[in-house]
Design a protein around this motif. Structure first.
Motif, PDB file in Angstrom:
ATOM      1  N   UNK A 123       0.861  -1.179   0.000  1.00 35.23           N
ATOM      2  CA  UNK A 123       0.000   0.000   0.000  1.00 35.23           C
ATOM      3  C   UNK A 123       0.897   1.227   0.000  1.00 35.23           C
ATOM      4  N   UNK A 124       0.739   2.056  -1.028  1.00 35.50           N
ATOM      5  CA  UNK A 124       1.571   3.236  -1.214  1.00 35.50           C
ATOM      6  C   UNK A 124       0.780   4.510  -0.990  1.00 35.50           C
ATOM      7  N   UNK A 125       1.440   5.494  -0.418  1.00 31.19           N
ATOM      8  CA  UNK A 125       0.910   6.839  -0.273  1.00 31.19           C
ATOM      9  C   UNK A 125       2.064   7.819  -0.372  1.00 31.19           C
ATOM     10  N   UNK A 126       2.553   8.054  -1.595  1.00 28.22           N
ATOM     11  CA  UNK A 126       3.760   8.857  -1.797  1.00 28.22           C
ATOM     12  C   UNK A 126       3.487   9.943  -2.823  1.00 28.22           C
ATOM     13  N   UNK A 127       3.918  11.143  -2.498  1.00 25.79           N
ATOM     14  CA  UNK A 127       3.854  12.264  -3.458  1.00 25.79           C
ATOM     15  C   UNK A 127       5.253  12.534  -3.987  1.00 25.79           C
ATOM     16  N   UNK A 128       5.800  13.707  -3.794  1.00 22.78           N
ATOM     17  CA  UNK A 128       7.086  14.079  -4.395  1.00 22.78           C
ATOM     18  C   UNK A 128       8.297  13.870  -3.488  1.00 22.78           C
ATOM     19  N   UNK A 129       8.117  13.463  -2.284  1.00 24.56           N
ATOM     20  CA  UNK A 129       9.216  13.377  -1.327  1.00 24.56           C
ATOM     21  C   UNK A 129      10.330  12.438  -1.804  1.00 24.56           C
ATOM     22  N   UNK A 130      11.597  12.841  -1.631  1.00 28.27           N
ATOM     23  CA  UNK A 130      12.699  11.970  -2.028  1.00 28.27           C
ATOM     24  C   UNK A 130      12.953  10.839  -1.029  1.00 28.27           C
ATOM     25  N   UNK A 131      12.452  10.972   0.210  1.00 34.41           N
ATOM     26  CA  UNK A 131      12.630   9.935   1.239  1.00 34.41           C
ATOM     27  C   UNK A 131      11.263   9.530   1.781  1.00 34.41           C
ATOM     28  N   UNK A 132      11.075   8.226   1.994  1.00 38.21           N
ATOM     29  CA  UNK A 132       9.797   7.689   2.451  1.00 38.21           C
ATOM     30  C   UNK A 132      10.014   6.753   3.637  1.00 38.21           C
ATOM     31  N   UNK A 133       8.956   6.542   4.410  1.00 36.25           N
ATOM     32  CA  UNK A 133       8.971   5.577   5.502  1.00 36.25           C
ATOM     33  C   UNK A 133       8.349   4.292   4.982  1.00 36.25           C
ATOM     34  N   UNK A 134       9.032   3.176   5.204  1.00 36.10           N
ATOM     35  CA  UNK A 134       8.550   1.872   4.772  1.00 36.10           C
ATOM     36  C   UNK A 134       8.297   1.045   6.027  1.00 36.10           C
ATOM     37  N   UNK A 135       7.075   0.538   6.172  1.00 34.87           N
ATOM     38  CA  UNK A 135       6.695  -0.287   7.322  1.00 34.87           C
ATOM     39  C   UNK A 135       6.443  -1.699   6.805  1.00 34.87           C
TER      40      UNK A 135
END
Length: 149
Positions: free
Chosen positions: A78-90
């Protein structure tokens, strides 16, 4: 931001609102601490490289948006990503999702909050005996144990 990840007393809540809710085809997901394996911060490129490339249902706009479900079966995410270069992955155990990938304002702070809450939940929740789960009937007290492959 229309995509959020919040630590609750019982787990995590990933929530979509507004246009992201329509693009993701879901309101979000509540996950109990029992299903959470761990979390980490990744670059967006690393997360995409280790992700299925089939939206089921999901929406994307290269470099700008990736929301919804990606992949099928054990690798579903399940993804919820916009333009951010860094994301949190659970990372999760069980179904319907293997991992959650979320764009948050402070990825490192969110990662620390998730890990702290997860550690606290493991210390305070009742434990089940692994020996009782692994041993078959009639093996209690015999010193025999079963192995799981």
């Amino acid at each position: 931001m229309a995509i959020s990840l919040a630590v609750t007393p019982t787990g995590l809540r990933m929530q979509f609102t507004g246009v992201d809710r329509v693009a993701a085809c879901t309101r979000g997901l509540d996950v109990s601490f029992e299903r959470i394996v761990g979390s980490r911060v990744m670059t967006r490129a690393e997360a995409i490289a280790s992700s299925p490339h089939v939206p089921c249902p999901g929406s994307w706009w290269p470099g700008r948006l990736r929301v919804g479900s990606w992949g099928i079966g054990e690798r579903r995410q399940l993804w919820g990503v916009r333009r951010s270069p860094r994301v949190v992955v659970v990372y999760l155990s069980g179904r319907p999702f293997h991992r959650l990938v979320v764009d948050v304002e402070e990825p490192e702070g969110t990662h620390r909050a998730v890990e702290t809450a997860l550690l606290h939940s493991k210390k305070t929740q009742a434990r089940r005996s692994v020996r009782g789960l692994l041993s078959g009937p009639g093996t209690e007290g015999t010193g025999r144990s079963s192995t799981v492959s």
